[in-house]
Design an enzyme around this catalytic site. Structure first.
Site, PDB file in Angstrom:
ATOM      1  CG  HIS A  21      68.369 -11.673  39.504  1.00  0.00           C
ATOM      2  ND1 HIS A  21      69.530 -12.298  39.095  1.00  0.00           N
ATOM      3  CD2 HIS A  21      67.462 -12.659  39.702  1.00  0.00           C
ATOM      4  CE1 HIS A  21      69.341 -13.611  39.064  1.00  0.00           C
ATOM      5  NE2 HIS A  21      68.088 -13.854  39.414  1.00  0.00           N
TER       6      HIS A  21
ATOM      7  CB  THR B 180      72.498   2.877  22.748  1.00  0.00           C
ATOM      8  OG1 THR B 180      72.588   3.981  23.671  1.00  0.00           O
ATOM      9  CG2 THR B 180      73.316   3.180  21.498  1.00  0.00           C
TER      10      THR B 180
HETATM   11  C1  RB5 Z   1      71.511  10.516  20.011  1.00  0.00           C
HETATM   12  O1  RB5 Z   1      72.280  10.731  18.874  1.00  0.00           O
HETATM   13  C2  RB5 Z   1      72.057   9.309  20.765  1.00  0.00           C
HETATM   14  O2  RB5 Z   1      73.301   9.595  21.300  1.00  0.00           O
HETATM   15  C3  RB5 Z   1      71.070   8.881  21.843  1.00  0.00           C
HETATM   16  O3  RB5 Z   1      69.862   8.516  21.224  1.00  0.00           O
HETATM   17  C4  RB5 Z   1      71.466   7.696  22.693  1.00  0.00           C
HETATM   18  O4  RB5 Z   1      71.815   6.597  21.917  1.00  0.00           O
HETATM   19  C5  RB5 Z   1      72.442   7.984  23.765  1.00  0.00           C
HETATM   20  O5  RB5 Z   1      72.822   7.125  24.554  1.00  0.00           O
END
Ligand code: RB5
Length: 146
Positions: free
Chosen positions: A98, A67
Protein backbone atom coordinates in the site's frame (compact mmCIF):
# COMPACT_ATOMS: atom_id res chain seq x y z
CA UNK A 1 19.27 -6.04 -3.65
CA UNK A 2 21.51 -3.38 -2.09
CA UNK A 3 20.23 -2.70 1.42
CA UNK A 4 21.43 -0.06 3.91
CA UNK A 5 21.11 -1.16 7.52
CA UNK A 6 21.57 0.65 10.82
CA UNK A 7 20.65 0.58 14.49
CA UNK A 8 21.25 2.35 17.74
CA UNK A 9 22.51 0.47 20.81
CA UNK A 10 19.02 -0.88 21.59
CA UNK A 11 18.76 -2.41 18.14
CA UNK A 12 22.31 -3.69 17.87
CA UNK A 13 21.77 -7.41 18.40
CA UNK A 14 18.70 -7.43 16.12
CA UNK A 15 20.72 -5.57 13.47
CA UNK A 16 23.49 -8.15 13.64
CA UNK A 17 20.90 -10.84 13.04
CA UNK A 18 19.33 -8.90 10.16
CA UNK A 19 22.73 -8.36 8.52
CA UNK A 20 23.47 -12.09 8.61
CA UNK A 21 19.96 -12.97 7.38
CA UNK A 22 20.24 -10.53 4.46
CA UNK A 23 23.71 -11.78 3.57
CA UNK A 24 22.51 -15.39 3.68
CA UNK A 25 19.65 -14.44 1.35
CA UNK A 26 22.20 -13.05 -1.14
CA UNK A 27 21.65 -9.32 -0.60
CA UNK A 28 24.40 -6.73 -0.55
CA UNK A 29 24.44 -5.02 2.85
CA UNK A 30 25.81 -1.57 3.64
CA UNK A 31 26.13 -1.51 7.44
CA UNK A 32 25.99 2.02 8.89
CA UNK A 33 26.50 0.81 12.48
CA UNK A 34 26.30 1.06 15.37
CA UNK A 35 28.84 -1.64 16.14
CA UNK A 36 29.10 -1.41 19.94
CA UNK A 37 26.72 -1.32 22.88
CA UNK A 38 27.67 2.24 23.86
CA UNK A 39 24.63 4.52 23.62
CA UNK A 40 24.25 6.27 20.28
CA UNK A 41 21.57 8.78 19.23
CA UNK A 42 19.21 7.20 16.70
CA UNK A 43 19.15 10.24 14.32
CA UNK A 44 22.91 9.85 13.86
CA UNK A 45 22.25 6.46 12.25
CA UNK A 46 18.83 7.10 10.70
CA UNK A 47 20.03 10.03 8.56
CA UNK A 48 22.95 8.25 6.81
CA UNK A 49 20.80 5.17 6.10
CA UNK A 50 17.85 7.24 4.87
CA UNK A 51 20.15 9.43 2.78
CA UNK A 52 21.62 6.35 1.09
CA UNK A 53 18.08 5.27 0.15
CA UNK A 54 16.98 8.78 -0.82
CA UNK A 55 19.92 9.34 -3.16
CA UNK A 56 19.79 5.85 -4.70
CA UNK A 57 22.98 4.45 -3.18
CA UNK A 58 20.79 1.72 -1.66
CA UNK A 59 17.46 0.38 -2.91
CA UNK A 60 16.09 -0.16 0.58
CA UNK A 61 16.93 0.54 4.22
CA UNK A 62 16.29 -1.23 7.50
CA UNK A 63 16.58 0.70 10.78
CA UNK A 64 16.29 -0.70 14.28
CA UNK A 65 16.07 1.13 17.62
CA UNK A 66 14.28 0.31 20.88
CA UNK A 67 10.81 0.86 19.45
CA UNK A 68 11.43 1.60 15.76
CA UNK A 69 9.66 4.92 16.28
CA UNK A 70 12.57 7.35 16.62
CA UNK A 71 14.23 5.84 13.55
CA UNK A 72 11.06 6.27 11.47
CA UNK A 73 10.49 9.85 12.61
CA UNK A 74 14.06 10.78 11.66
CA UNK A 75 14.22 8.79 8.40
CA UNK A 76 11.00 10.35 7.11
CA UNK A 77 12.68 13.78 7.15
CA UNK A 78 14.84 12.69 4.20
CA UNK A 79 13.44 13.43 0.74
CA UNK A 80 12.26 10.36 -1.13
CA UNK A 81 12.13 8.17 1.94
CA UNK A 82 8.97 6.38 3.01
CA UNK A 83 9.92 4.84 6.34
CA UNK A 84 7.38 2.56 7.99
CA UNK A 85 7.49 1.34 11.57
CA UNK A 86 6.49 -2.33 11.19
CA UNK A 87 5.28 -4.44 14.11
CA UNK A 88 4.30 -7.76 12.55
CA UNK A 89 3.98 -9.64 9.24
CA UNK A 90 0.84 -7.71 8.28
CA UNK A 91 2.37 -4.25 8.67
CA UNK A 92 5.54 -5.46 6.92
CA UNK A 93 3.45 -6.60 3.94
CA UNK A 94 1.04 -3.65 3.78
CA UNK A 95 3.82 -1.09 4.16
CA UNK A 96 5.06 -2.41 0.82
CA UNK A 97 1.85 -3.18 -1.07
CA UNK A 98 0.00 0.00 0.00
CA UNK A 99 2.72 2.51 0.93
CA UNK A 100 5.69 1.47 -1.22
CA UNK A 101 7.88 1.81 1.88
CA UNK A 102 11.57 1.91 1.11
CA UNK A 103 12.77 1.90 4.72
CA UNK A 104 11.52 -0.57 7.30
CA UNK A 105 11.84 0.42 10.97
CA UNK A 106 11.85 -2.29 13.60
CA UNK A 107 11.79 -2.54 17.38
CA UNK A 108 14.79 -4.32 18.83
CA UNK A 109 13.11 -4.41 22.26
CA UNK A 110 9.70 -5.81 21.34
CA UNK A 111 10.25 -8.22 18.44
CA UNK A 112 11.85 -11.64 18.54
CA UNK A 113 14.51 -12.73 16.06
CA UNK A 114 12.34 -15.28 14.25
CA UNK A 115 9.60 -12.72 13.71
CA UNK A 116 12.08 -10.11 12.48
CA UNK A 117 13.50 -12.60 9.95
CA UNK A 118 10.00 -13.38 8.70
CA UNK A 119 9.07 -9.68 8.48
CA UNK A 120 12.27 -8.84 6.58
CA UNK A 121 11.64 -11.62 4.04
CA UNK A 122 8.02 -10.54 3.53
CA UNK A 123 9.00 -6.88 3.22
CA UNK A 124 11.65 -7.64 0.61
CA UNK A 125 9.40 -9.93 -1.45
CA UNK A 126 6.20 -7.88 -1.45
CA UNK A 127 5.71 -5.64 -4.51
CA UNK A 128 3.93 -2.29 -4.48
CA UNK A 129 0.31 -2.72 -5.60
CA UNK A 130 0.22 0.60 -7.51
CA UNK A 131 -3.23 1.71 -8.71
CA UNK A 132 -5.08 3.81 -6.14
CA UNK A 133 -2.09 3.45 -3.81
CA UNK A 134 0.20 5.02 -6.42
CA UNK A 135 -2.07 8.08 -6.53
CA UNK A 136 -1.70 8.46 -2.75
CA UNK A 137 2.06 7.98 -2.73
CA UNK A 138 2.32 10.48 -5.60
CA UNK A 139 0.59 13.06 -3.39
CA UNK A 140 3.32 12.58 -0.80
CA UNK A 141 5.99 12.96 -3.53
CA UNK A 142 4.29 16.13 -4.79
CA UNK A 143 4.16 17.58 -1.28
CA UNK A 144 7.88 16.91 -0.86
CA UNK A 145 8.63 18.98 -3.97
CA UNK A 146 7.04 22.15 -2.51
C1 RB5 B 1 16.94 4.81 23.20
O1 RB5 B 1 16.87 4.82 24.59
C2 RB5 B 1 15.53 4.77 22.63
O2 RB5 B 1 14.87 5.95 22.89
C3 RB5 B 1 15.58 4.47 21.14
O3 RB5 B 1 16.18 3.21 20.95
C4 RB5 B 1 14.26 4.40 20.41
O4 RB5 B 1 13.38 3.52 21.03
C5 RB5 B 1 13.65 5.71 20.08
O5 RB5 B 1 12.60 5.80 19.46
Amino acid sequence: MKIAVGSDHRGLSAKERVVSTLTRLGHEVIDFGTRATDPVDYPDVAFPVATAVGNGDAERGILICGTGLGMSIAANKVRGVRAAPCHDSVTAELSRSHNDSNVMCLSGDLLGGELIDRMVRIWLQTPFDGGRHARRVDKIRDFEKK
